[in-house]
Design an enzyme around this catalytic site. Sequence first.
Site, PDB file in Angstrom:
ATOM      1  N   SER A   1       1.074  -0.967  -0.140  1.00 53.16           N
ATOM      2  CA  SER A   1      -0.513   0.026  -0.176  1.00 53.16           C
ATOM      3  C   SER A   1       1.200   1.359  -0.016  1.00 53.16           C
ATOM      4  CB  SER A   1      -0.818   0.118   1.448  1.00 53.16           C
ATOM      5  OG  SER A   1      -2.006  -1.088   1.123  1.00 53.16           O
TER       6      SER A   1
ATOM      7  N   ALA B   1       0.253   5.132  -1.855  1.00 55.28           N
ATOM      8  CA  ALA B   1      -0.029   6.401  -0.914  1.00 55.28           C
ATOM      9  C   ALA B   1       0.271   7.396  -2.063  1.00 55.28           C
ATOM     10  CB  ALA B   1       0.369   6.704   0.070  1.00 55.28           C
TER      11      ALA B   1
ATOM     12  N   GLY C   1      -1.695  10.987  -1.112  1.00 55.97           N
ATOM     13  CA  GLY C   1      -1.641  11.679  -0.684  1.00 55.97           C
ATOM     14  C   GLY C   1       0.255  12.592  -0.216  1.00 55.97           C
TER      15      GLY C   1
ATOM     16  N   GLU D   1      -5.102  18.125   4.204  1.00 52.07           N
ATOM     17  CA  GLU D   1      -6.339  16.728   4.342  1.00 52.07           C
ATOM     18  C   GLU D   1      -7.441  17.037   5.219  1.00 52.07           C
ATOM     19  OE1 GLU D   1      -3.806  13.309   3.361  1.00 52.07           O
ATOM     20  OE2 GLU D   1      -3.945  14.108   1.394  1.00 52.07           O
TER      21      GLU D   1
ATOM     22  N   ASP E   1      -2.515 -11.026   6.801  1.00 50.05           N
ATOM     23  CA  ASP E   1      -1.531 -11.871   7.135  1.00 50.05           C
ATOM     24  C   ASP E   1      -1.047 -11.922   8.240  1.00 50.05           C
ATOM     25  OD1 ASP E   1      -2.905 -12.512   4.184  1.00 50.05           O
ATOM     26  OD2 ASP E   1      -0.494 -12.590   3.341  1.00 50.05           O
TER      27      ASP E   1
ATOM     28  N   HIS F   1     -11.871   4.509   2.393  1.00 46.45           N
ATOM     29  CA  HIS F   1     -11.882   6.298   1.877  1.00 46.45           C
ATOM     30  C   HIS F   1     -13.174   6.612   1.109  1.00 46.45           C
ATOM     31  CE1 HIS F   1      -9.654   8.912  -0.928  1.00 46.45           C
ATOM     32  NE2 HIS F   1      -9.082   9.136   0.494  1.00 46.45           N
TER      33      HIS F   1
ATOM     34  N   ARG G   1     -12.700  11.693   7.027  1.00 52.25           N
ATOM     35  CA  ARG G   1     -13.754  10.403   6.571  1.00 52.25           C
ATOM     36  C   ARG G   1     -14.288   9.436   6.314  1.00 52.25           C
ATOM     37  NH1 ARG G   1      -6.988   8.050   4.496  1.00 52.25           N
ATOM     38  NH2 ARG G   1      -6.646  10.049   3.244  1.00 52.25           N
TER      39      ARG G   1
ATOM     40  N   HIS H   1     -10.243   1.062   2.671  1.00 45.19           N
ATOM     41  CA  HIS H   1      -9.128   2.128   2.897  1.00 45.19           C
ATOM     42  C   HIS H   1      -7.924   1.292   3.763  1.00 45.19           C
ATOM     43  CE1 HIS H   1      -6.654   5.029   0.579  1.00 45.19           C
ATOM     44  NE2 HIS H   1      -6.288   5.471   2.228  1.00 45.19           N
TER      45      HIS H   1
ATOM     46  N   GLU I   1       0.514  -0.591   9.225  1.00 39.31           N
ATOM     47  CA  GLU I   1      -0.556  -0.742   9.730  1.00 39.31           C
ATOM     48  C   GLU I   1      -1.091  -2.552  10.099  1.00 39.31           C
ATOM     49  OE1 GLU I   1      -2.934   0.539   5.498  1.00 39.31           O
ATOM     50  OE2 GLU I   1      -4.192  -0.807   6.287  1.00 39.31           O
TER      51      GLU I   1
ATOM     52  N   ARG J   1      -8.532   7.582  11.882  1.00 39.44           N
ATOM     53  CA  ARG J   1      -7.029   7.227  11.389  1.00 39.44           C
ATOM     54  C   ARG J   1      -6.947   8.598  10.389  1.00 39.44           C
ATOM     55  NH1 ARG J   1      -3.984   7.073   6.264  1.00 39.44           N
ATOM     56  NH2 ARG J   1      -5.997   6.741   5.169  1.00 39.44           N
TER      57      ARG J   1
HETATM   58  C1  LIG Z   1      -4.421   4.429  -2.471  1.00 42.64           C
HETATM   59  C2  LIG Z   1      -3.629   4.521  -1.063  1.00 42.64           C
HETATM   60  C3  LIG Z   1      -3.634   5.731  -0.883  1.00 42.64           C
HETATM   61  C4  LIG Z   1      -3.274   6.296   0.344  1.00 42.64           C
HETATM   62  N1  LIG Z   1      -2.426   7.500   0.678  1.00 42.64           N
HETATM   63  C5  LIG Z   1      -2.067   7.503   1.512  1.00 42.64           C
HETATM   64  C6  LIG Z   1      -1.189   8.692   2.127  1.00 42.64           C
HETATM   65  O1  LIG Z   1      -0.894   9.173   1.202  1.00 42.64           O
HETATM   66  N2  LIG Z   1      -1.164   9.238   3.069  1.00 42.64           N
HETATM   67  C7  LIG Z   1      -0.498   8.277   4.548  1.00 42.64           C
HETATM   68  O2  LIG Z   1       0.167   8.307   5.539  1.00 42.64           O
HETATM   69  N3  LIG Z   1      -0.921   6.866   4.408  1.00 42.64           N
HETATM   70  C8  LIG Z   1      -1.663   6.195   2.506  1.00 42.64           C
HETATM   71  N4  LIG Z   1      -2.250   5.293   2.909  1.00 42.64           N
HETATM   72  C9  LIG Z   1      -2.390   4.298   4.075  1.00 42.64           C
HETATM   73  C10 LIG Z   1      -0.091   3.991   3.792  1.00 42.64           C
HETATM   74  O3  LIG Z   1       0.001   4.023   2.461  1.00 42.64           O
HETATM   75  C11 LIG Z   1      -0.645   2.878   4.406  1.00 42.64           C
HETATM   76  O4  LIG Z   1      -1.331   2.898   5.949  1.00 42.64           O
HETATM   77  C12 LIG Z   1       1.022   2.315   4.557  1.00 42.64           C
HETATM   78  O5  LIG Z   1       1.749   2.387   3.429  1.00 42.64           O
HETATM   79  C13 LIG Z   1       1.775   0.606   5.362  1.00 42.64           C
HETATM   80  O6  LIG Z   1       2.149   0.714   4.877  1.00 42.64           O
HETATM   81  P1  LIG Z   1       3.450  -0.474   5.419  1.00 42.64           P
HETATM   82  O7  LIG Z   1       4.473  -0.726   5.515  1.00 42.64           O
HETATM   83  O8  LIG Z   1       2.367  -0.976   7.344  1.00 42.64           O
HETATM   84  O9  LIG Z   1       1.695  -2.015   5.104  1.00 42.64           O
HETATM   85  P2  LIG Z   1       2.707  -1.868   2.889  1.00 42.64           P
HETATM   86  O10 LIG Z   1       3.139  -0.670   2.440  1.00 42.64           O
HETATM   87  O11 LIG Z   1       0.982  -2.753   2.422  1.00 42.64           O
HETATM   88  O12 LIG Z   1       3.690  -3.335   3.217  1.00 42.64           O
HETATM   89  C14 LIG Z   1       2.870  -4.905   2.842  1.00 42.64           C
HETATM   90  C15 LIG Z   1       4.425  -5.949   2.851  1.00 42.64           C
HETATM   91  O13 LIG Z   1       3.955  -6.855   3.476  1.00 42.64           O
HETATM   92  C16 LIG Z   1       4.211  -8.065   2.237  1.00 42.64           C
HETATM   93  N5  LIG Z   1       3.300  -9.140   2.871  1.00 42.64           N
HETATM   94  C17 LIG Z   1       1.846  -8.853   3.179  1.00 42.64           C
HETATM   95  N6  LIG Z   1       1.360 -10.431   3.365  1.00 42.64           N
HETATM   96  C18 LIG Z   1       2.555 -11.266   3.716  1.00 42.64           C
HETATM   97  C19 LIG Z   1       3.192 -12.368   3.562  1.00 42.64           C
HETATM   98  N7  LIG Z   1       2.147 -13.051   4.331  1.00 42.64           N
HETATM   99  N8  LIG Z   1       4.368 -12.643   3.189  1.00 42.64           N
HETATM  100  C20 LIG Z   1       5.015 -11.553   2.917  1.00 42.64           C
HETATM  101  N9  LIG Z   1       4.769 -10.712   2.796  1.00 42.64           N
HETATM  102  C21 LIG Z   1       3.743  -9.904   2.995  1.00 42.64           C
HETATM  103  C22 LIG Z   1       3.518  -6.767   1.089  1.00 42.64           C
HETATM  104  O14 LIG Z   1       3.846  -7.782  -0.064  1.00 42.64           O
HETATM  105  C23 LIG Z   1       4.120  -5.243   0.755  1.00 42.64           C
HETATM  106  O15 LIG Z   1       5.497  -6.236   1.110  1.00 42.64           O
HETATM  107  C24 LIG Z   1      -2.919   5.208   1.974  1.00 42.64           C
HETATM  108  C25 LIG Z   1      -3.360   3.739   0.985  1.00 42.64           C
HETATM  109  C26 LIG Z   1      -3.504   3.212  -0.218  1.00 42.64           C
HETATM  110  C27 LIG Z   1      -4.273   1.966  -0.099  1.00 42.64           C
END
Ligand SMILES: Cc1cc2nc3c(=O)[nH]c(=O)nc-3n(C[C@H](O)[C@H](O)[C@H](O)COP(=O)(O)OP(=O)(O)OC[C@H]3O[C@@H](n4cnc5c(N)ncnc54)[C@H](O)[C@@H]3O)c2cc1C
Length: 539
Positions: A43, A47, A49, A114, A215, A236, A282, A343, A367, A378
Amino acid sequence: MTQRFSTDVLIIGGGAAGLSAALHLAAHARVTVLCKDGMDAASSTWAQGGIAAVTDPSDSLQSHVADTLDAGAGLCDPDIVRFTVENAAAAIEELVRLGVQFDAESNHYHLTREGGHSFRRVLHVADATGRAIIETLTERVLDHPNIDLLPDRVAIDLINLSKFTRHANRCAGAYVLNRSTGHVEVFQARFVILATGGASKVYLYTSNPDSSTGDGIAMAWRAGCRIANMEFNQFHPTCLYHPHAKSFLISEAVRGEGGLLLLPDGDRFMQRFDSRLELAPRDIVARAIDHEMKRLGADCVYLDISHRPKSFIEAHFPTIASRCFELGIDMTREPIPVVPAAHYTCGGVLVDRYGLTDLPGLYAIGEVSCTGLHGANRLASNSLLECLVFARSAATQVRERLHDPMPEVAVPKWDESQVTDSDEDVVIAHNWDELRRFMWDYVGIVRTDKRLQRAQRRLDLLRQEIHEYYSHYRVSNDLIELRNLVHVAELIVRSALSRQESRGLHFNLDHPESLARAEDTILFPGFSDRLDVLRPVAS
Ligand SMILES: Cc1cc2nc3c(=O)[nH]c(=O)nc-3n(C[C@H](O)[C@H](O)[C@H](O)COP(=O)(O)OP(=O)(O)OC[C@H]3O[C@@H](n4cnc5c(N)ncnc54)[C@H](O)[C@@H]3O)c2cc1C
């Protein structure tokens, strides 16, 4: 023959949280990062924004704290909110040091505003902030000799040593499916950091990539960790509505820069729901759109920013403008059709300010975790910030504990002697669709007790069916994800049923008011006997 790997720190997830934790640790330890796919499966890459941080002298930490608490509807942990907000500037400095170039004009960051923020405080890289961050972090990770970044790996379950010996309750690695070979591998580690992102894929419509199947939440739960606040799913308000656009978000920044929400007949409607109009939080905007779509039987509403100059729109929203254009929508001249979509997962694995879970040796960041920052809702652009701040605090604690003595236990190999290849993959595909549809219909933006109970009954059946399937057939990517989605869906429904009020993102027509006292929903793994379907492993 099971392949075995050994490392100091195993990080499951290659998004903003996982990659930045890896970089904090790599000078001190051997680090292995697993992810399902390339950058686009996170995700973080999507992102648009940006990241909230106080960098303008007219803004203040107190204001960022107050806005976060206000959005969280009484459920944020004020200490964690202050901790995160106070560490935001350092997180931004770190990204800049690594090479991220935020938009700036005459020596000041260009800041957007925002929903829910009292000031312009969102740093961004045009409308593709996440991609810029992930590209930079990935480059640094690939350059580092102490980090192995392994794609095409899907973690199936965590290794809790207490399953094999009475003496050690400790996480020591994970069983992982190598998607290229189809074999299950054993990764042993002194510490494991879950950074697997959220669970929005549990809903039919989502802005998230396919990998957001919860997961990490499901694995932590099965390994004995408490899970909190799973009823708070953020929808969203504005995903592009188009038959050929899967999960494409129209950033909140479009409303921040003056975008108006319109009904199909061109009328504005937010004035009937909130005095902050299009910039209300939101959940309020998503509920208003849901309400109007249901009232009118409309397929979508519209977001219109065409009154701003073409050059402004193209400079601020190049990605959105070009994606819309590809699909025949010129956002500089006409409104964009939009619908709400799942979202963000506010709840998750319960952790402290170092990301430490209930299971020694296991951390959760980003997340997948529930830190207390978001409470019942959030605040926009606080989540990338949370990834970075907790990646650093978790890494700091892991570094301090790297040389602690660890129990030596022989971890058994993955046992495939009792299973065969599936001859009915249609069952998995069908159950995926069914689950996501009834979660959308019964556990979506507006809930009732009856709908939640209906979802619970369907989940009971699905869980049994998937348990049987899991026990008899070789694991595949889809089966692993489906099993996790069922567990996560069950955690959401149980949490939603236990909250006898409406608060933040959880809105139940049978209990429309908030109770005087705000309390977290915490699920204890004691009831996990019904969910605990870990494939037996034999030595
Ligand atoms: C379209 C969109 C727009 C957004 N815009 C914003 C924004 O502007 N500002 C903001 O603060 N937040 C935003 N968010 C939210 C934010 O992007 C996410 O909350 C944040 O990036 C999550 O990061 P993360 O590293 O926790 O997980 P992620 O970035 O989702 O990464 C998860 C990782 O875990 C891996 N994974 C998952 N399960 C397994 C498994 N079983 N085994 C091995 N690997 C696995 C995936 O392959 C991936 O590499 C947005 C989200 C989306 C979807």
